[in-house]
Design a protein around this motif. Sequence first.
Motif, PDB file in Angstrom:
ATOM      1  N   GLY A  90     -33.128  10.528  20.860  1.00  0.00           N
ATOM      2  CA  GLY A  90     -32.915  11.591  19.883  1.00  0.00           C
ATOM      3  C   GLY A  90     -34.157  12.407  19.607  1.00  0.00           C
ATOM      4  O   GLY A  90     -34.176  13.206  18.669  1.00  0.00           O
ATOM      5  N   ARG A  92     -36.981  15.327  19.966  1.00  0.00           N
ATOM      6  CA  ARG A  92     -36.984  16.732  20.371  1.00  0.00           C
ATOM      7  C   ARG A  92     -37.706  16.864  21.700  1.00  0.00           C
ATOM      8  O   ARG A  92     -38.528  16.022  22.076  1.00  0.00           O
ATOM      9  N   ARG A 190     -30.031  16.202  22.221  1.00  0.00           N
ATOM     10  CA  ARG A 190     -30.392  15.625  20.919  1.00  0.00           C
ATOM     11  C   ARG A 190     -29.139  15.404  20.071  1.00  0.00           C
ATOM     12  O   ARG A 190     -28.982  14.376  19.423  1.00  0.00           O
ATOM     13  N   ILE A 220     -33.654  10.636  13.990  1.00  0.00           N
ATOM     14  CA  ILE A 220     -33.700  11.871  14.765  1.00  0.00           C
ATOM     15  C   ILE A 220     -34.640  12.887  14.140  1.00  0.00           C
ATOM     16  O   ILE A 220     -34.717  14.028  14.591  1.00  0.00           O
TER      17      ILE A 220
END
Length: 229
Positions: A90, A92, A190, A220
């Motif tokens: 998750g 970026r 994501r 996340i």
Amino acid sequence: MLRGFYEIHLEAGTGPMVNPFPLSRARRGGRAHAHHNPAELWRPERTGRYRPKVPQRIPRQIPDEHFDALFAGLCSHRDRALVAFFCSSGARAAELLGASCGDVDPGAQLITVIRKGSRALQQLPASPDAFVWLRLYQAQMEGLVSLAADEPLFWTLRRPFRQLSYHAARAMFTRANRALGANWTLHDLRHTAAYRMEMSDVPFDASFGTVRDQGAAREIGHDAVGVGA
């Protein structure tokens, strides 16, 4: 913005006699919430006529069958490791691409990233497959690039070898999409990770509509689940 554009031309005498984007009648001559009472709750107020509210889109996640086809179209161990980390941790894209070799802990199946905004270090769990593809990629690059702890984790495949940038990773993903006639983005991976967390039995749950578990939001990198940035 369009209303301001016509206001300027209206004042200069170079535009139409009437602004085609007027304020709502209830607010004519003033701004929204100009005389709001602090003791009262905020209420929704229209900014003007002819400006419909933009609907909030549901974050896109890649269905399993499309993800399998996309993954099968990747051409290198590096790309497979990247996508596997994207879809299981998750993280970026910029966070994962900024990781170094010392940030990986295969024994604990954790990868450490620098979070966007807060710049805080955070360990994220990732799938065993991601670490397998990473090891295959590192074995392939052994002797070509340095694997020291402070060196980049992901490199370009062509000489001169340099740290893989976001634009290069996006170009790689675009080529894989083009072969399938798809238009998925790195950020969709994501969302896919968050969706899989929600649908699995892991302790942290992620929900795109409501805040149900702050653990998933922290996983996340969000203050609240449901935000897709």
